[in-house]
Structures are given as structure tokens and as C-alpha cells.
Design a protein around this motif. Sequence first.
Motif, PDB file in Angstrom:
ATOM      1  N   UNK A 286       0.801  -1.225   0.000  1.00  0.00           N
ATOM      2  CA  UNK A 286       0.000   0.000   0.000  1.00  0.00           C
ATOM      3  C   UNK A 286       0.831   1.272   0.000  1.00  0.00           C
ATOM      4  N   UNK A 287       2.035   1.220   0.575  1.00  0.00           N
ATOM      5  CA  UNK A 287       2.896   2.398   0.575  1.00  0.00           C
ATOM      6  C   UNK A 287       3.904   2.419  -0.546  1.00  0.00           C
ATOM      7  N   UNK A 288       4.231   1.243  -1.086  1.00  0.00           N
ATOM      8  CA  UNK A 288       5.192   1.094  -2.177  1.00  0.00           C
ATOM      9  C   UNK A 288       6.545   1.738  -1.862  1.00  0.00           C
ATOM     10  N   UNK A 289       6.870   1.841  -0.575  1.00  0.00           N
ATOM     11  CA  UNK A 289       8.149   2.425  -0.207  1.00  0.00           C
ATOM     12  C   UNK A 289       8.219   3.914  -0.406  1.00  0.00           C
ATOM     13  N   UNK A 290       7.085   4.556  -0.667  1.00  0.00           N
ATOM     14  CA  UNK A 290       7.051   5.988  -0.960  1.00  0.00           C
ATOM     15  C   UNK A 290       6.219   6.722   0.084  1.00  0.00           C
TER      16      UNK A 290
ATOM     17  N   UNK B  49       7.231  15.738 -10.242  1.00  0.00           N
ATOM     18  CA  UNK B  49       6.524  15.497  -8.990  1.00  0.00           C
ATOM     19  C   UNK B  49       7.429  15.876  -7.817  1.00  0.00           C
ATOM     20  N   UNK B  50       7.005  16.779  -6.953  1.00  0.00           N
ATOM     21  CA  UNK B  50       7.847  17.175  -5.820  1.00  0.00           C
ATOM     22  C   UNK B  50       8.231  15.988  -4.948  1.00  0.00           C
ATOM     23  N   UNK B  51       9.495  15.962  -4.537  1.00  0.00           N
ATOM     24  CA  UNK B  51      10.026  14.959  -3.607  1.00  0.00           C
ATOM     25  C   UNK B  51       9.920  13.529  -4.122  1.00  0.00           C
ATOM     26  N   UNK B  52       9.914  13.377  -5.448  1.00  0.00           N
ATOM     27  CA  UNK B  52       9.867  12.047  -6.041  1.00  0.00           C
ATOM     28  C   UNK B  52      10.973  11.960  -7.081  1.00  0.00           C
ATOM     29  N   UNK B  53      11.947  11.065  -6.854  1.00  0.00           N
ATOM     30  CA  UNK B  53      13.079  10.968  -7.761  1.00  0.00           C
ATOM     31  C   UNK B  53      12.662  10.490  -9.150  1.00  0.00           C
ATOM     32  N   UNK B  54      11.844   9.465  -9.190  1.00  0.00           N
ATOM     33  CA  UNK B  54      11.422   8.874 -10.448  1.00  0.00           C
ATOM     34  C   UNK B  54       9.969   9.271 -10.709  1.00  0.00           C
ATOM     35  N   UNK B  55       9.760  10.209 -11.640  1.00  0.00           N
ATOM     36  CA  UNK B  55       8.414  10.720 -11.882  1.00  0.00           C
ATOM     37  C   UNK B  55       7.477   9.685 -12.492  1.00  0.00           C
ATOM     38  N   UNK B  56       8.022   8.555 -12.981  1.00  0.00           N
ATOM     39  CA  UNK B  56       7.139   7.502 -13.492  1.00  0.00           C
ATOM     40  C   UNK B  56       6.350   6.846 -12.364  1.00  0.00           C
ATOM     41  N   UNK B  57       6.740   7.101 -11.120  1.00  0.00           N
ATOM     42  CA  UNK B  57       6.011   6.592  -9.949  1.00  0.00           C
ATOM     43  C   UNK B  57       4.928   7.561  -9.487  1.00  0.00           C
ATOM     44  N   UNK B  58       4.568   8.518 -10.329  1.00  0.00           N
ATOM     45  CA  UNK B  58       3.644   9.592  -9.947  1.00  0.00           C
ATOM     46  C   UNK B  58       2.344   9.059  -9.346  1.00  0.00           C
ATOM     47  N   UNK B  59       1.787   7.988  -9.886  1.00  0.00           N
ATOM     48  CA  UNK B  59       0.508   7.481  -9.396  1.00  0.00           C
ATOM     49  C   UNK B  59       0.684   6.275  -8.480  1.00  0.00           C
ATOM     50  N   UNK B  60       1.910   6.103  -7.946  1.00  0.00           N
ATOM     51  CA  UNK B  60       2.161   5.052  -6.962  1.00  0.00           C
ATOM     52  C   UNK B  60       2.308   5.613  -5.555  1.00  0.00           C
ATOM     53  N   UNK B  61       2.153   6.920  -5.406  1.00  0.00           N
ATOM     54  CA  UNK B  61       2.080   7.517  -4.075  1.00  0.00           C
ATOM     55  C   UNK B  61       0.617   7.517  -3.649  1.00  0.00           C
ATOM     56  N   UNK B  62       0.327   6.871  -2.548  1.00  0.00           N
ATOM     57  CA  UNK B  62      -1.050   6.828  -2.066  1.00  0.00           C
ATOM     58  C   UNK B  62      -1.538   8.240  -1.757  1.00  0.00           C
ATOM     59  N   UNK B  63      -2.780   8.540  -2.135  1.00  0.00           N
ATOM     60  CA  UNK B  63      -3.378   9.849  -1.893  1.00  0.00           C
ATOM     61  C   UNK B  63      -4.330   9.737  -0.702  1.00  0.00           C
ATOM     62  N   UNK B  64      -3.954  10.350   0.391  1.00  0.00           N
ATOM     63  CA  UNK B  64      -4.771  10.300   1.612  1.00  0.00           C
ATOM     64  C   UNK B  64      -5.804  11.412   1.509  1.00  0.00           C
TER      65      UNK B  64
END
Length: 499
Positions: free
Chosen positions: A242-246, A293-308
Motif C-alpha cells: 500500500x505504501x510502495x516504499x514511498x 513530482x515534488x520529492x519524487x526521484x522517479x516521476x514515473x512513480x507519480x501514481x504510486x504515491x497513495x493519496x490520503x
Amino acid sequence: MSLRRARTRGLLAAALGLSAGGAIAAEQLPPPRVHTQAGEIEGLRGEDGRVLFLGIPFAAPPIGARRWRPPAPVASWHGVREARHEAPACRQIDYGWNHAAAANQSEDCLYLDVASPELHPAHPLPVMVWIHGGGNRGGSGAGTVRSPLVARGVVLVSLQYRLSALGFLSHTALGPHSGNYALLDQQAALRWVQANIARFGGDPGNVTIFGESAGAQDVGLQLLSPGARGLFAKAIAESGTPGFGLPPRTLAQNEALGETITRAAGAPPHASAAQLRALPAGALIEAAEHTDVPNLDDDSFIWLQAVVDGSVLPRSPAAALARGDGTDIPLIIGNNLHELGLYGSPERAIARGFAENADTARTLYGLAPGGTPPTDLNLRLANDLTFRCPSLHVAAQRAARGGARTWHYQFDLDGPDGAGVTHGSEIRYVLGAEGAAPDAPAPLAAYWVNFARTGDPEGAGLPAWPRFGAQGHTLEFTRAGAKLVTGLNAPICALRAAP
């Protein structure tokens, strides 16, 4: 027909007890029909005798005024609706690996497929619902229900959900709770399963959701989402948490990101919801693809950050796991030995991933003066940060609550062409991709189906697989067979706090 495909279909026929004559007889039967709550549908029969229903709508098309709204109920129809062809994939960019999906895509994409060994079994069959991966920005559910899993006596469902900016974008003009439309799509599909699957021979009280990569992340988030309660009984997460390490994004952070994306797609400042919904879908997805994407090294992970968002996800995955949310649902979770490559340098990854424990981590990875780093350092580090340690953390959090039934695995098998294990390698051993030998040497499909049937993956003739528990048991699938280990990667993962 290729030799591999012929062999695969032969195995399916044997598994179902069908002779060649039986397959011919099945083809002569009339097309199968089922009355769903919305209306009657007509499917087709597979060569092994299974029945397939493809492209079934589980929600109204999320287009026009319904874009960026929770999925609405399907309008009923009169007569018989054909369910013989897969629906288009959801809108996405062609990355190469998803070429087939990208070549047949539409914003009208909320459909699912169902395959069943028989419509009227003596006893209701376990149901397995596949949530496809693809970074929450690509892929589709097409083809999944042709898997040999069905021959093992399960009803198999594959669903689709809105991707990229159409599935995860937030914006102040869209209301106070936005950004998790894709998760709501999945919940709508699961409600459809609850209402209709008995008519396909399935047991609505015995539904297992499973997925890989982003699909596994979504499985994990459904475990923690109040809206998914009661919609499934068990879960399997392959190479995703659920967090994917992000670190998660707050609603405000996702709204700021949404403002950037919609402006890049052509929206005016202070755009209204109607103006946003009038933007071309392709422009939105293209804009998201090129957003920093702020604070994200790899922008391809843009939709892998859970949105609370405070609604679909009331709290962060870490906080929900610490509360014990979802621990009443049995879970199989794990990772492959190698997954994806490292983005950026090892030094930067260690500094960001281990924070105050970075110096200790450098020593353990052999990067301190006098040390010798492993030859696969980049792969190992990327896997630890994004897959292995997060999956072990989820298992440990559940074990700490006591009574949570959790099984952990690590998959280490080469592909059929001799290539090394990588992200997604286990899928062919679960779903039985063409050319794979699903039962040898790693019987993942057998474990998965046992779990779906009984809530425990163990079964006759299989190596023991105890729960994760306080000892931290992991079952490793290797060329030499399945072996049990304890404390997998414990020194490193102990340094990796859950984001």
C-alpha cells in the motif's frame, strides 16, 4: 496454432477431464447466457469447456459530466447483450510493454471479464478477482480470464479501472474528496461481483482479490479502505504494497499536483469543474507524463504515491497498518528477488531511503571504506527500498497485531527463455502464461488456489508454508524447489522505516 499454445490447451483439457471429443461437443452447445442485475448477457465457450463473458459493464461510462466522479450504476438494458469481446483498455500512453492495451483504449473503459468452469456447480466456487498492474498508468485486464487457474475450479474475474490523471487526479474545483477514482472503480467492480457472481457459479462470500505491482498496491489499499469492507474475504499482493516504499501525498499536495497537470493540459487559471471535464483526455495524460513530482526521484512513480484524501483513504497506509486495519483479512504478500532497476545513484538512494540510518546501511551494502559491495548492488538496493522491505514491513506489522493470517514469499525463478528473475516474472507461474509450466518447479498457482479456496495456501503434496509470525517465515521459490527461511533481509529492513 503454435506448439506451445497447443500444449497449453491440451493441458487445460486434461485438467478439466475433457477429451478432444468433449471439446467438440462443447463447441456445439448454445452460447451461455446469464441474467445479471442489469440485464441478460451472452458469452462464449472456451475449447476446454469453460464459459467466458467478456466486456461486461460494471459502472456507467465515466465520460463527459461523469469524468472525475465516483462510478455510477450501470443503466439496465432490454434484450440480450453480447459479452464476447474484451472492452477497450482505459486511456494511457504507449510505453511499448503495454502496446496492445494502448492500441485499443477509450475513456469508456469500466468493464470486467468473467470465466467459470461451469455455471451450475454442485457447490459455489471460490472467486479470484485480478487487478492488473502497470504503474496505475498503463495496462488492462484483457486476456486474464483465459488463465489455467479456471481449470483448477475457480471463477476468475479481471477488472479495469481509470488510469493516470483520469483515475487519480485531485483539484480544488472537483470537491473536497477527490483523487482516488480508480480505487472507487475497483470497489464498484467488487460490488458487481457481490451482486452477480453467484449466477456464474461463484461464491460471493469467498472472494479473493489479487494483483501485481500497482495492482498489488491497490490490493493493499483496498485492505485499508473503509469502502471496501465486506467486498472480499482474502487478498494476495505480488510485488506491491500500500505504501510502495514511498511517502503518501496529502489531498492538498495532490490538488497542487492536479493544478499543475490541468494547467499544462490547457486549463485556465481557477478553472471550473466543467472546464476541467472539457479538457481532452489525451492532453491530461500527456501532461501528467511530463510533470515533475515534488520529492519524487522517479516521476514515473507519480501514481504510486497513495493519496490520503480523507474519504477513500482516511489515513496514511503506515498509520492504517499501525492501527491494525485489514488484519482480519488473510493475506499473501511478497516480492521477486530482483524487480526494477535503481533510479539515480546508490549513495542518493541510501541517503533518502535510510535517512539517519544511512551510515549503517552503507556498511551493510559494502560501501563503507574497506567494504566490498555486491555485484548486483543496484538491483538489490532498488528492491530493498521499493519492494522487499516494504512487503516485509507489512507482514511484520500484521504479525505484531496478533492473529493476522499473513504469508510472505520471495520468488527467484528464471523466465522460460533463461532470463533472470525480474519484475513480473511470477505472473506466468500464477496465471499460466503461454509457454510456462505453472506447477514446476514452483507451484504458485496451487498455493494461490488453495488460499482462495480455504484461506490457507498449504495443501497436500506442497512444501510447508507457515504463517509469517514472530519468527518472520518466508517461503522462497527457487529452481531447487521451495525452501523456508526466517528473518529475510532483517538487518537491512530494520533500518528502513515505513514511510
